[in-house]
Write a protein that holds these residues in place. Structure first.
Motif, PDB file in Angstrom:
ATOM      1  N   LEU A 168       0.840  -1.202   0.000  1.00 54.51           N
ATOM      2  CA  LEU A 168       0.000   0.000   0.000  1.00 54.51           C
ATOM      3  C   LEU A 168       0.869   1.244   0.000  1.00 54.51           C
ATOM      4  N   SER A 169       0.327   2.328  -0.515  1.00 52.01           N
ATOM      5  CA  SER A 169       1.010   3.612  -0.351  1.00 52.01           C
ATOM      6  C   SER A 169       0.896   3.991   1.119  1.00 52.01           C
ATOM      7  N   ILE A 170       1.763   4.855   1.582  1.00 53.60           N
ATOM      8  CA  ILE A 170       1.729   5.265   2.987  1.00 53.60           C
ATOM      9  C   ILE A 170       0.423   6.002   3.294  1.00 53.60           C
ATOM     10  N   GLU A 171      -0.106   6.735   2.312  1.00 54.67           N
ATOM     11  CA  GLU A 171      -1.367   7.446   2.524  1.00 54.67           C
ATOM     12  C   GLU A 171      -2.513   6.456   2.758  1.00 54.67           C
ATOM     13  N   ASP A 172      -2.567   5.397   1.938  1.00 51.25           N
ATOM     14  CA  ASP A 172      -3.615   4.387   2.118  1.00 51.25           C
ATOM     15  C   ASP A 172      -3.457   3.669   3.450  1.00 51.25           C
ATOM     16  N   TYR A 173      -2.225   3.367   3.807  1.00 54.19           N
ATOM     17  CA  TYR A 173      -1.984   2.690   5.084  1.00 54.19           C
ATOM     18  C   TYR A 173      -2.464   3.552   6.253  1.00 54.19           C
ATOM     19  N   ARG A 174      -2.102   4.822   6.238  1.00 52.34           N
ATOM     20  CA  ARG A 174      -2.514   5.720   7.325  1.00 52.34           C
ATOM     21  C   ARG A 174      -4.021   5.869   7.383  1.00 52.34           C
ATOM     22  N   ARG A 175      -4.663   5.922   6.222  1.00 51.88           N
ATOM     23  CA  ARG A 175      -6.122   6.043   6.184  1.00 51.88           C
ATOM     24  C   ARG A 175      -6.758   4.787   6.783  1.00 51.88           C
ATOM     25  N   LEU A 176      -6.250   3.618   6.419  1.00 50.87           N
ATOM     26  CA  LEU A 176      -6.819   2.361   6.916  1.00 50.87           C
ATOM     27  C   LEU A 176      -6.528   2.130   8.392  1.00 50.87           C
ATOM     28  N   SER A 177      -5.352   2.554   8.835  1.00 54.01           N
ATOM     29  CA  SER A 177      -4.986   2.307  10.230  1.00 54.01           C
ATOM     30  C   SER A 177      -5.486   3.394  11.168  1.00 54.01           C
ATOM     31  N   GLY A 178      -6.077   4.429  10.628  1.00 54.50           N
ATOM     32  CA  GLY A 178      -6.607   5.492  11.467  1.00 54.50           C
ATOM     33  C   GLY A 178      -5.564   6.528  11.826  1.00 54.50           C
ATOM     34  N   GLY A 179      -4.355   6.359  11.357  1.00 53.43           N
ATOM     35  CA  GLY A 179      -3.308   7.320  11.656  1.00 53.43           C
ATOM     36  C   GLY A 179      -3.004   7.384  13.132  1.00 53.43           C
ATOM     37  N   ARG A 180      -2.186   8.298  13.504  1.00 52.53           N
ATOM     38  CA  ARG A 180      -1.845   8.479  14.915  1.00 52.53           C
ATOM     39  C   ARG A 180      -2.698   9.579  15.506  1.00 52.53           C
ATOM     40  N   ARG A 181      -3.163   9.330  16.712  1.00 49.93           N
ATOM     41  CA  ARG A 181      -3.902  10.358  17.429  1.00 49.93           C
ATOM     42  C   ARG A 181      -3.131  10.715  18.677  1.00 49.93           C
ATOM     43  N   SER A 182      -3.206  11.968  19.038  1.00 50.30           N
ATOM     44  CA  SER A 182      -2.574  12.381  20.284  1.00 50.30           C
ATOM     45  C   SER A 182      -3.505  12.033  21.431  1.00 50.30           C
ATOM     46  N   LEU A 183      -2.985  12.036  22.628  1.00 50.63           N
ATOM     47  CA  LEU A 183      -3.794  11.769  23.812  1.00 50.63           C
ATOM     48  C   LEU A 183      -4.905  12.807  23.943  1.00 50.63           C
ATOM     49  N   VAL A 184      -4.594  14.043  23.628  1.00 48.95           N
ATOM     50  CA  VAL A 184      -5.593  15.116  23.696  1.00 48.95           C
ATOM     51  C   VAL A 184      -6.732  14.827  22.719  1.00 48.95           C
ATOM     52  N   ASP A 185      -6.399  14.388  21.481  1.00 53.31           N
ATOM     53  CA  ASP A 185      -7.436  14.056  20.502  1.00 53.31           C
ATOM     54  C   ASP A 185      -8.304  12.903  20.999  1.00 53.31           C
ATOM     55  N   ALA A 186      -7.671  11.885  21.561  1.00 48.39           N
ATOM     56  CA  ALA A 186      -8.416  10.719  22.043  1.00 48.39           C
ATOM     57  C   ALA A 186      -9.353  11.098  23.191  1.00 48.39           C
ATOM     58  N   LEU A 187      -8.899  11.968  24.082  1.00 47.80           N
ATOM     59  CA  LEU A 187      -9.711  12.357  25.233  1.00 47.80           C
ATOM     60  C   LEU A 187     -10.794  13.374  24.895  1.00 47.80           C
ATOM     61  N   SER A 188     -10.682  14.003  23.740  1.00 52.47           N
ATOM     62  CA  SER A 188     -11.683  15.008  23.373  1.00 52.47           C
ATOM     63  C   SER A 188     -12.667  14.472  22.335  1.00 52.47           C
ATOM     64  N   MET A 189     -12.743  13.158  22.187  1.00 49.05           N
ATOM     65  CA  MET A 189     -13.682  12.566  21.237  1.00 49.05           C
ATOM     66  C   MET A 189     -15.114  12.856  21.678  1.00 49.05           C
ATOM     67  N   PRO A 190     -16.002  13.114  20.724  1.00 48.26           N
ATOM     68  CA  PRO A 190     -17.398  13.354  21.079  1.00 48.26           C
ATOM     69  C   PRO A 190     -18.015  12.114  21.729  1.00 48.26           C
TER      70      PRO A 190
END
Length: 84
Positions: free
Chosen positions: A40-62
């Motif tokens: 896969l291209s790196i873009e497709d891989y990141r899209r499929l794997s959800g990319g990296r989220r920071s702790l702040v992003d994870a804790l601020s999920m709706p």
């Protein structure tokens, strides 16, 4: 999206072709006629794997405020150190 299939031998003979094909979609690599790997291209891989989220992003999920979380208190047993 284009799906490309290459044998392991074809991949070894022309890796550039596989990398170029991966820009347009997944490249299935077969071993003895059976799918064994996917390139896969790196873009497709990141899209499929959800990319990296920071702790702040994870804790601020709706919707997190609606989750009940009441963990049991931690019990840490302490004992004197044996310095003898």
């Amino acid at each position: 999206m284009t799906i490309t299939t290459l044998s392991s031998r074809e991949l070894n003979q022309d890796i550039g072709r596989a990398k170029k094909a991966a820009k347009d979609g997944p490249v299935f690599i077969t071993d003895r006629g059976r799918p064994a790997h996917v390139l896969l291209s790196i873009e497709d891989y990141r899209r499929l794997s959800g990319g990296r989220r920071s702790l702040v992003d994870a804790l601020s999920m709706p919707g997190l405020a609606d989750i009940d979380f009441d963990p049991a208190p931690a019990r840490i047993g302490l004992r004197p150190a044996d310095l003898g």
